[in-house]
Write a protein that holds these residues in place. Sequence first.
Motif, PDB file in Angstrom:
ATOM      1  N   ALA A 129       0.817  -1.217   0.000  1.00  0.00           N
ATOM      2  CA  ALA A 129       0.000   0.000   0.000  1.00  0.00           C
ATOM      3  C   ALA A 129       0.847   1.262   0.000  1.00  0.00           C
ATOM      4  CB  ALA A 129      -0.966   0.007   1.181  1.00  0.00           C
ATOM      5  N   ALA A 203      -5.167   0.066  -3.013  1.00  0.00           N
ATOM      6  CA  ALA A 203      -3.889   0.348  -2.353  1.00  0.00           C
ATOM      7  C   ALA A 203      -3.411  -0.859  -1.550  1.00  0.00           C
ATOM      8  CB  ALA A 203      -4.038   1.561  -1.438  1.00  0.00           C
ATOM      9  N   GLN A 204      -4.310  -1.506  -0.822  1.00  0.00           N
ATOM     10  CA  GLN A 204      -3.925  -2.653  -0.001  1.00  0.00           C
ATOM     11  C   GLN A 204      -3.468  -3.838  -0.839  1.00  0.00           C
ATOM     12  OE1 GLN A 204      -3.663  -3.107   3.432  1.00  0.00           O
ATOM     13  NE2 GLN A 204      -3.759  -0.874   3.353  1.00  0.00           N
TER      14      GLN A 204
END
Length: 226
Positions: A129, A203-204
């Motif tokens: 991320a 993002a993760q």
Amino acid sequence: MNAPLIIDPLGHPRLIRRLLPAFALLPILASCAKEDDFDVSGGLNVVRSTCPAVAVPAYTGDISLFSPEQSRDARALDATATITNLRTSCDQTGDIVHTQVTFDVVARRSSPHGARDLVLPYFATVMRAGTTIMSKQQSQVLIHFADGQIRATGTAGAGADVQKSLATLPAVAQQRLRRKRKATDADASIDPLADPKIKAAIAQANFELLIGFQLTDDQLAYNATR
């Protein structure tokens, strides 16, 4: 290589300068993967890869050695080296996404007299991320100078293993991004990527493999200010 360990944040994403490929840090990634195909415009497919982006953080791709060590006078410069020519391969066919990177270290010394071995430390950090350091490996690269030789090149490598499930977008996010919208739909003008939950999910699922020299604080400051 040594086992992964949590480390200092030398690979902060704001410092990234070299990318392989350059588009790999965008929210939507282009590659050959099929599992994360998105059709967010009703006709244009953008494909996201589970392979991590590969980058050299700024200020960590070069190292300068001085003699005496504390000097920063140009006349005291003993040797310099640069990480270059990164080559990456990624296997995402199994439950673990395995990435392997090889690269060259081009070095130059001030004196050509005598044979010399130069051993330089480097790191390979896996980030998630763009902010979370997952692991770090440290190793060394050997550059050998023959007598009379000023320039020499060494080759080194690094690898990263990431669980494919972590690098894959959740089904809900995939459905939102794949869903075709018509002009008459209430949300036709709303970009799914504007949804904070979708942005967070992307993002993760984004991983990066950052490679650079393991510098001292003084060496890092020298690179940042020269």
